[in-house]
Design an enzyme around this catalytic site. Structure first.
Site, PDB file in Angstrom:
ATOM      1  N   GLN A 199       0.872  -1.178   0.000  1.00 47.49           N
ATOM      2  CA  GLN A 199       0.000   0.000   0.000  1.00 47.49           C
ATOM      3  C   GLN A 199       0.909   1.228   0.000  1.00 47.49           C
ATOM      4  O   GLN A 199       1.405   1.659   1.039  1.00 47.49           O
ATOM      5  CB  GLN A 199      -0.912  -0.027   1.221  1.00 47.49           C
ATOM      6  CG  GLN A 199      -1.707  -1.316   1.367  1.00 47.49           C
ATOM      7  CD  GLN A 199      -2.766  -1.493   0.283  1.00 47.49           C
ATOM      8  OE1 GLN A 199      -3.712  -0.711   0.190  1.00 47.49           O
ATOM      9  NE2 GLN A 199      -2.621  -2.527  -0.534  1.00 47.49           N
ATOM     10  N   ALA A 240     -11.555   2.572   4.812  1.00 47.06           N
ATOM     11  CA  ALA A 240     -10.591   1.719   4.116  1.00 47.06           C
ATOM     12  C   ALA A 240      -9.815   2.494   3.053  1.00 47.06           C
ATOM     13  O   ALA A 240     -10.036   3.680   2.821  1.00 47.06           O
ATOM     14  CB  ALA A 240     -11.317   0.531   3.495  1.00 47.06           C
ATOM     15  N   HIS A 241      -8.888   1.773   2.397  1.00 48.50           N
ATOM     16  CA  HIS A 241      -7.992   2.426   1.441  1.00 48.50           C
ATOM     17  C   HIS A 241      -8.736   3.018   0.250  1.00 48.50           C
ATOM     18  O   HIS A 241      -9.694   2.464  -0.255  1.00 48.50           O
ATOM     19  CB  HIS A 241      -6.878   1.473   0.988  1.00 48.50           C
ATOM     20  CG  HIS A 241      -7.333   0.189   0.384  1.00 48.50           C
ATOM     21  ND1 HIS A 241      -6.456  -0.790  -0.003  1.00 48.50           N
ATOM     22  CD2 HIS A 241      -8.565  -0.296   0.097  1.00 48.50           C
ATOM     23  CE1 HIS A 241      -7.116  -1.805  -0.507  1.00 48.50           C
ATOM     24  NE2 HIS A 241      -8.400  -1.530  -0.448  1.00 48.50           N
ATOM     25  N   ASN A 242      -8.254   4.207  -0.151  1.00 50.38           N
ATOM     26  CA  ASN A 242      -8.765   4.937  -1.316  1.00 50.38           C
ATOM     27  C   ASN A 242     -10.194   5.467  -1.153  1.00 50.38           C
ATOM     28  O   ASN A 242     -10.812   5.898  -2.126  1.00 50.38           O
ATOM     29  CB  ASN A 242      -8.669   4.086  -2.587  1.00 50.38           C
ATOM     30  CG  ASN A 242      -7.229   3.824  -2.991  1.00 50.38           C
ATOM     31  OD1 ASN A 242      -6.652   2.792  -2.621  1.00 50.38           O
ATOM     32  ND2 ASN A 242      -6.634   4.748  -3.727  1.00 50.38           N
ATOM     33  N   SER A 260     -12.283   2.283  -1.742  1.00 47.15           N
ATOM     34  CA  SER A 260     -12.560   3.008  -2.986  1.00 47.15           C
ATOM     35  C   SER A 260     -13.984   3.553  -3.087  1.00 47.15           C
ATOM     36  O   SER A 260     -14.417   3.942  -4.174  1.00 47.15           O
ATOM     37  CB  SER A 260     -12.257   2.125  -4.208  1.00 47.15           C
ATOM     38  OG  SER A 260     -10.886   1.751  -4.214  1.00 47.15           O
TER      39      SER A 260
END
Length: 341
Positions: A199, A240-242, A260
């Protein structure tokens, strides 16, 4: 702290009816009044009860000013809660909280840029190439990773972790135990083995936002996880990521947002809402507690339930549930009757 009602009016912007020299020392609640303290009513219809409440001053809605009669000290304000908030800010700022400067037990790395009038508390670790802006307060036991930027007038409470290369802009508050920039949950399945995906992105928290205690915000796989301007995230939340959260949104405790997903401006996600990944939630959407969001939501919608649907439709469905078993029995009875004809 001790201020006169005349000074209090200057702080709150209200209109005083009473003794301008009366001294106030603290705020108080309606349920626990104090004779030298100030409290407020947002609802003017309840203001008649102040005759039995022994507080020093009351902040009441301006709309009842012409008709409301009392011998108590009263400040009339267009928005009593906001006026009371302005007083709370003044009251809170008058209390000493920390000593400015860098504590001798703090660990400061190479090429760290420290702004004016900053505080770095005991046993905090500031890694190489970090920038801390003017007036920023780092409480004890905080970790800030390499090449991270923290802007002006920020507050990071004890045990906050901000990992490498994140960007925290001005006037951001991060409550105790929050973790910013942890690895996103990214794996690729190869021959029945989950292989970790690096990441390599970061987290950007825009100005005037607040992150609750023990909340986690994952760094992006690539690019950035973005928390917009004036976003308020409650305790125990996972982003969470993005993920991208738009300006002025509020995310209440125990919400989980998968990777995302894009959340628009002015969105409200109530407690324990779950949001699937790779979806879009439009501006101004409101979602009730414990809802499950599994598809895009257009702007301006008020939603509730799992799976999430229109708020009023969900209430009607819930209202019908107690009668469902009886309705099924009646349906089967009628069906059997029809079949036997």
């Amino acid at each position: 702290m001790q201020i006169s009602l005349e000074e209090l009016v200057k702080i709150t912007g209200g209109e005083l009816r009473g003794n301008k020299d009366f001294q106030i020392t603290a705020p108080c609640s309606i349920d626990n009044p104090k004779e030298d303290a100030v409290c407020y009513f947002s609802d003017g219809s309840k203001a008649e009860s102040i005759s039995s409440i022994k507080a020093g001053c009351f902040i009441l809605p301006s709309k009842i000013k012409e008709t409301f009669k009392t011998d108590k000290n009263v400040i009339f304000a267009d928005n009593p809660e906001w006026a009371f908030t302005l007083f709370l800010r003044h009251y809170d700022s008058s209390k000493p909280k920390f000593d400015r400067g860098v504590h001798p037990t703090a660990v400061i790395g190479k090429n760290v840029v420290l702004g004016n009038n900053i505080t770095v508390g005991a046993y905090s670790v500031i890694e190489d190439d970090v920038t801390l802006g003017d007036n920023t307060v780092i409480y004890p036991h905080v970790y800030i990773g390499r090449r991270t930027f923290v802007g002006k007038d920020c507050i990071l409470y004890p045990n906050v972790v901000v990992r490498e290369e994140c960007i925290i802009k001005d006037r951001v508050i991060i409550e105790a135990g929050a973790t910013i920039g942890t690895d996103g949950f990214g794996f690729v399945l190869v021959n029945y083995k989950h292989e970790k995906i690096p990441q390599v992105g970061n987290v950007i928290i825009e100005s005037d936002s607040e992150i609750g205690a023990n909340t986690t915000i994952d760094r992006a796989k690539i690019d950035s996880t973005v928390i917009g301007v004036n976003v308020k995230v409650d305790n125990l939340t996972q982003l969470a990521h993005n993920v991208k959260v738009g300006q002025g949104s509020i995310i209440i405790s125990q919400v989980g947002v998968a990777g995302s997903t894009e959340i628009g401006r002015g969105v409200v996600l109530a407690g324990q809402v779950g949001v699937a990944g790779h979806i879009k939630i439009g501006d101004g959407v409101q979602v009730g507690a414990q809802s499950g969001i599994m598809q895009d939501i257009p702007a301006g919608k008020k939603m509730f339930g799992t799976p999430v649907r229109d708020y009023m439709e969900t209430l009607k469905l819930y209202a019908a549930l107690p009668y469902l078993s009886e309705m099924v029995r009646e349906f089967r009875k009628r069906k059997k009757t029809e079949e036997n004809k």
